[in-house]
Scaffold this active site. Structure first.
Site, mmCIF file in Angstrom:
data_model
loop_
_atom_site.group_PDB
_atom_site.id
_atom_site.type_symbol
_atom_site.label_atom_id
_atom_site.label_comp_id
_atom_site.label_asym_id
_atom_site.label_seq_id
_atom_site.Cartn_x
_atom_site.Cartn_y
_atom_site.Cartn_z
ATOM 1 N N HIS A 272 0.585 -1.414 -0.057
ATOM 2 C CA HIS A 272 -0.052 0.170 0.162
ATOM 3 C C HIS A 272 0.806 1.353 0.102
ATOM 4 O O HIS A 272 0.797 2.159 -0.865
ATOM 5 C CB HIS A 272 -0.870 -0.133 1.352
ATOM 6 C CG HIS A 272 -1.635 1.133 1.109
ATOM 7 N ND1 HIS A 272 -3.152 1.144 1.109
ATOM 8 C CD2 HIS A 272 -1.781 2.395 2.046
ATOM 9 C CE1 HIS A 272 -3.746 2.334 1.102
ATOM 10 N NE2 HIS A 272 -2.645 3.242 1.754
ATOM 11 N N GLU A 273 1.856 1.422 0.997
ATOM 12 C CA GLU A 273 2.659 2.533 1.118
ATOM 13 C C GLU A 273 3.574 2.721 -0.053
ATOM 14 O O GLU A 273 4.065 3.886 -0.482
ATOM 15 C CB GLU A 273 3.475 2.712 2.300
ATOM 16 C CG GLU A 273 2.564 2.394 3.690
ATOM 17 C CD GLU A 273 1.544 3.716 3.722
ATOM 18 O OE1 GLU A 273 1.657 4.625 3.019
ATOM 19 O OE2 GLU A 273 0.556 3.327 4.479
#
Lengths: 509, 509
Positions: A272-273
């Site tokens: 995600h990051e």
């Protein structure tokens, strides 16, 4: 005379200097915030917050200075504006917007707010650790009170909360969001019900166990590398709440958190990051050092994190390629699992308490709860003290479960401690943007799914760089999605995607 | 009318605000420097250096502003000055000194210098790693050239190098240093010769081996804790060149480097930086947020690092207490060693190439070499290109050995990359200060040696806090040593200490 004029700094040159300086201060503040979240000593926080407040106040002063006002006025004159190239024109527009917004806020109030939110994040961490919501209430009350003042100063758009929404997604309104969320709800709630009644719940027992932290870290890095994350222009650290921060295109940092008994938390958190980071690392160097060198909106930013996390990271093809690598990281722990089983296991749909660990489907319900609560806080004067009761009731209504304590309830997210009211909807917007983008990506990269299934993630990254990343803030969110798909944002693509995915996994009709 | 006057900000209040703001910016710059040295991504360095340059320039501007000049003039008037309390009076004096020094430097030159030294540190790291001195020469040339300009602007004191010395040790001159170093040389060189001829060379074979990094880290932390280093007001990290940095009394960070085949490097490096850190952590909170909240000179600062590293960390009593803990960290590796053997082994005197790993005796020769070279650079126009040849010749003359490459020769220290010419003498000054302080400490804490031998390190820390640490920059270096010992700095105490120590270890007459 004309020679003398030439010797003077041109308004454009001075404007670029000034916006450059603001960007430089923001970069430095970004380093300090990163540091505060990744292990700055407790006893230094109070003075550090004051120092951050001082530099933020100076940055704010520059961005609202009389000089800035004059430069913007000069450069916005039709005759002058016409001569600007695309970048400078957008730069003037974007800076003028910030200027208009900021100059309405008294500098002292702004400084107070920065010190407050800086201290509040530490207070939130402590409150979460000790399950002490009352200890966090005073901070929340002050943050909300100042946000109310901001809204008054900026001017209420339809409703007070609309004013906040616009900050994260330019032009977004509660009317629009009510419609989009209504459409999502209409298709996703029945889908969730069908799933709840399905007899084909995927097996998840293999996800239980103890997963060595170093091995988790190793696998996270492997995936980031294959996604094209540049470790020479970033680093991976740990923090209570995972985040990505783009300090410059040459320094885009990610954090994650490793849970010993949950191998998926750090894994999907990192992807995600990593999606956020790909965006920031691949903005065109032409925009370096300007305020345009960042994501165009939070919705588009989240579209990239959610696209990589879910549409790639939780796809069958991805695990056909990467399960053997994961198995090698945890010898003997996942040997018996097939890619198909793993895929089904990580896509189990289930009401759960923690947003960042929710499945792709119910995740949107977590967002809608926060959206409704934020509207209540700002449009209906809900008192912060009553948040736990409202939070728990809404979880019971929407998901049929109630947090056993506030740490896994109302205290779970960092956002409010930083005053980011209006941010949460970005996640579901991101899901919708991502689904709409992926429809086109599959048309343009015809072998996309086969590529993912063989670990070739770079062509997708290149396509997204071309369509999204490189432009930074040069294009508006609406322009981005319009250029890609020829249409504005629609909820149907996300619904189609989720229905197709879960029909197959849960053997629905 | 008088009411109106009262409503205005008093000069003192405004002066405190302004110096406070400068200190806050320095704190923030300190975080960024720490970050650059502990793992900031390579590709972000260039832009970060520019950002650091911008904020440093702003800080510089504040410290040399017309407003600052006026405030200092007002507060320095006898009538005004009389009314100031001790802290404010010192604050005015110290700030005036900085102001006088800084306002002579053109802001653009200063900014260029900051960006240059910021980039040079990364260039130095790379040059050291690749043993590429020529790659570092352009940076060194520029740094020296700008320092020459600074000296011209500040005014040459006796010799150009004297002007630099005064920055790190107020009032120190080459005449004084030539005398002190002459006295040291007169007693230490014969001592080193006696040792070289001794047949009682301590056994050091037990120091060979491979020492697990995590175990090294664990032991380092244990010692720091017992020294009274507050981990809630600091943290321990890794960097190429170990350092300590006091961002505020609540955030004083240490770095070290772990060598797999040398257990003593990280160990004594950590105690050394721990000594610096104790100083900064224990400055009175009354000075918080002022430029007086730091060490009073580099010589006094190094006295604390060298005192803890050598006079405590390399003492017999210390190892009587801590060897069992060290043995427990490396099971099976040091079991056969006695405290006496260990003490003798870590105190072996031997010509060596790396300053920070040198024994206590020859260490001072390393410093004298650097002192002589720095004098040549600034007083005799030695060209930076010729540094390796001069360096290697001087090592051959003084220590009888020659580096096999520049990484273990002229490139070994970070100092010059940051422009810190004139700093090196501080280490030997520190040794002399420390020896003089320890004579008195033993008189005041009569059971000091027994305390150290039982791991009670806090009484010494408390005494040093009272005598040195708490005062920050409130007292001058000369005042500190005068108050402790009733005398100014003398070389004899260090010579006595080293002679006594090594006579016993090497069975000298």
């Amino acid at each position: 005379m004309s020679q003398l004029k030439q010797a003077q700094t041109s308004p454009l040159k001075r404007f670029r200097e000034l916006t450059g300086q603001i960007k430089q201060y923001e970069e430095i503040l970004g380093v300090v915030y990163w540091d505060m979240r990744t292990g700055a000593p407790r006893k230094g926080i109070e003075m550090r917050s004051e120092a951050v407040g001082a530099l933020s106040a100076e940055t704010f002063k520059l961005s609202t200075s009389a000089e800035m006002g004059e430069l913007l006025a000069q450069l916005s004159e039709p005759a002058q504006k016409e001569q600007l190239d695309d970048i400078n024109r957008r730069l003037v527009e974007e800076t003028a917007k910030e200027y208009e917004r900021n100059r309405k806020i008294p500098p002292e109030l702004y400084r107070e707010y920065v010190v407050l939110t800086s201290q509040a994040e530490s207070a939130w961490e402590e409150a979460k650790e000790n399950n002490d919501f009352p200890g966090f209430v005073p901070y929340l009350e002050k943050i909300i009170a100042i946000n109310r003042q901001f809204i008054e100063l900026w001017g209420v758009k339809t409703t007070p909360y609309d004013t906040l929404l616009d900050m994260y997604e330019p032009g977004l309104t509660t009317v629009e969001l009510d419609r989009l969320f209504g459409e999502l709800r209409a298709r996703l709630v029945p889908l969730a019900e069908q799933i709840a009644n399905s007899k084909h719940r995927p097996d998840t027992t293999f996800l239980q166990g103890t997963f060595d932290k170093e091995a988790q870290k190793k696998f996270s890095k492997l995936i980031l590398k294959d996604m094209g994350y540049d470790f020479e222009a970033g680093r991976l650290d740990e923090s209570v709440h995972p985040f990505a921060t783009g300090l410059s295109t040459g320094d885009v940092r990610i954090t994650t958190r490793y849970l010993l008994h949950d191998v998926t938390s750090a894994l999907f958190g990192t992807i995600h990051e990593g999606g956020h980071a790909l965006y920031e690392q691949n903005i065109t160097p032409e925009l370096n050092g300007t305020p345009l060198s960042t994501g165009t909106s939070m919705g588009i930013h989240e579209s990239q994190s959610r696209l990589w996390e879910n549409m790639i990271g939780r796809s069958l093809g991805f695990w056909q390629r990467y399960l053997p690598d994961l198995q090698a990281c945890f010898p003997g722990q996942l040997d018996e699992v097939s890619a198909e089983d793993f895929y089904r296991g990580i896509n189990v749909v289930e009401p759960s308490l923690i947003r960042i660990e929710a499945d792709e489907l119910t995740y949107n319900l977590h967002i809608m709860i926060r959206y409704e609560i934020e509207k209540m806080l700002f449009n209906d004067n809900l008192s912060p003290r009553d948040l736990p009761a409202v939070w728990n009731r809404k979880y019971q209504e929407a998901l049929g479960i109630t947090p056993s304590n506030d740490a896994e309830g109302v205290l779970q997210d960092v956002h409010w401690s930083g005053g980011a009211f209006g941010y949460f909807p970005s996640y579901s917007l991101g899901n919708m943007y991502a689904a709409q983008m992926m429809v086109i990506a599959r048309q343009k990269i015809t072998t996309l799914d086969q590529q993912v299934a063989s670990g070739m993630l770079l062509p997708l990254k290149e396509w997204l760089t071309e369509q999204v990343y490189q432009h930074g803030k040069l294009l508006q969110p609406g322009e981005i999605i319009e250029r890609i798909s020829g249409k504005s944002l629609e909820s149907s693509h996300l619904c189609d995607y989720l229905e197709n995915k879960y029909r197959e996994i849960y053997h629905l009709e």
